[in-house]
Design a protein around this motif. Structure first.
Motif, short mmCIF file in Angstrom:
data_model
loop_
_atom_site.label_atom_id
_atom_site.label_comp_id
_atom_site.label_asym_id
_atom_site.label_seq_id
_atom_site.Cartn_x
_atom_site.Cartn_y
_atom_site.Cartn_z
N GLU A 61 38.95 36.62 34.85
CA GLU A 61 39.22 36.89 36.26
C GLU A 61 38.02 37.60 36.88
N LYS A 120 36.53 39.21 40.67
CA LYS A 120 36.88 39.62 42.03
C LYS A 120 35.61 39.86 42.84
N THR A 162 34.13 41.90 45.51
CA THR A 162 34.52 43.20 46.05
C THR A 162 33.73 43.61 47.28
N GLU A 213 33.27 42.06 40.41
CA GLU A 213 33.93 42.88 39.39
C GLU A 213 34.73 41.99 38.44
N THR A 230 37.73 41.61 36.45
CA THR A 230 39.07 42.20 36.35
C THR A 230 39.88 41.56 35.23
N GLY A 254 36.13 45.23 33.33
CA GLY A 254 36.13 46.57 33.90
C GLY A 254 34.80 47.02 34.45
N SER A 256 31.13 45.98 36.88
CA SER A 256 30.78 45.23 38.08
C SER A 256 29.27 45.16 38.25
#
Length: 273
Positions: free
Chosen positions: A175, A177, A179, A198, A200, A234, A236
């Motif tokens: 996953e 993201k 941001t 990021e 996730t 966790g 980025s």
């Protein structure tokens, strides 16, 4: 006033002596691969070797130690206590030696073993670092310091971080993201599109980021790319794409993060400059 002036001259003299002393840099040390990656199974044990070279004409002492490793899109890097991060594999690792002296123009080896626990809850990617740090002759840590000799100087420490990465089979969801997206003025003119990503999910991603630009009528204008960056769960990263070649106007930007497999992520933005 005379005493104060003499005191200041003495201080300036000491400072000048320190600045004239040779800065000790362990530039002769070099490490081979800075990333060791392995797909492993639960309750599997595997081994590896890190090669450290001394390109100098004198022996070089180094120490090897563990840290955890996290990084973020704002530029923060955290080298934490080993084994404390949720996805650290530091406690699975044993290595030897912890300290060594490498002869001139020679290469030494550090061997490591990784024991993946027998834990069915393990999924995705786990990682940590082995740090290789040169020890200068002026350091109080050195094993080669001459007894009774006091050394003054400015000491610069150079260290290498080797990432030891364990993937549990092909497990872990992927996953990603988006941001943040910002247009930044480029020094000397032009503009840069900054994209923050990021991870996730549970498994690392190494996507290639590309930006496809369209005008207001949907006509394709061009494609811009950024380099690949690994993103652990966790963590980025910040990608910067130079759009200086585009004339002023209003555009639609389709941003695609392509992991090189079936996992492709995208976002769309409107740009005006």
């Amino acid at each position: 006033m005379v005493k104060k002036a003499q005191y200041l001259k003495f201080i300036l003299f000491l400072i000048s002596i320190l600045l004239l002393m040779v800065t000790q840099v362990e530039a002769g040390v070099a490490v081979g691969e800075l990333s060791h990656e392995k797909n492993a199974q639960i309750d599997e044990t595997y081994q590896g070797t890190i090669f450290i070279s001394n390109n100098d004409n004198e022996p070089q002492e180094v120490k090897i130690y563990q840290t955890d490793y996290l990084f973020f899109s704002d530029g923060t890097n955290i080298y934490g206590e080993p084994g404390k991060d949720l996805r650290s594999n530091a406690n699975w690792i044993t290595f030897s030696p912890h300290r060594l002296i490498i002869p001139p123009k020679n290469t030494s080896a550090v061997n490591y073993r990784i024991n993946v626990p027998d834990d069915k809850s393990l999924v995705g990617t786990y990682w940590s670092m082995l740090m290789v740090e040169g020890i200068s002759k002026s350091s109080p840590e050195t094993a080669t310091e001459e007894e009774g000799k006091v050394q003054l100087g400015i000491r610069t420490v150079i260290r290498y971080g080797i990432q030891l990465v364990t993937h549990i089979g092909n497990t872990g969801n992927r996953e990603l993201k988006f941001t943040g997206a910002n247009l930044l003025a480029k020094e000397g003119g032009g503009r840069i599109l900054q994209i923050d990503l990021e991870n996730t999910g549970e498994r690392w991603l190494v996507p290639l980021l590309r930006v496809e630009i369209y005008d207001e009528d949907g006509n394709y204008i061009g494609r811009f790319e950024s380099s690949k960056m690994r993103i652990y769960p966790g963590t980025s990263v910040c990608h910067k794409i130079d759009l200086s070649s585009l004339p002023g106007g209003k555009y639609k930007a389709l941003v695609v993060a392509d992991n090189g497999d079936e996992y492709v992520f995208g976002a769309q933005y409107t740009l005006k400059f």
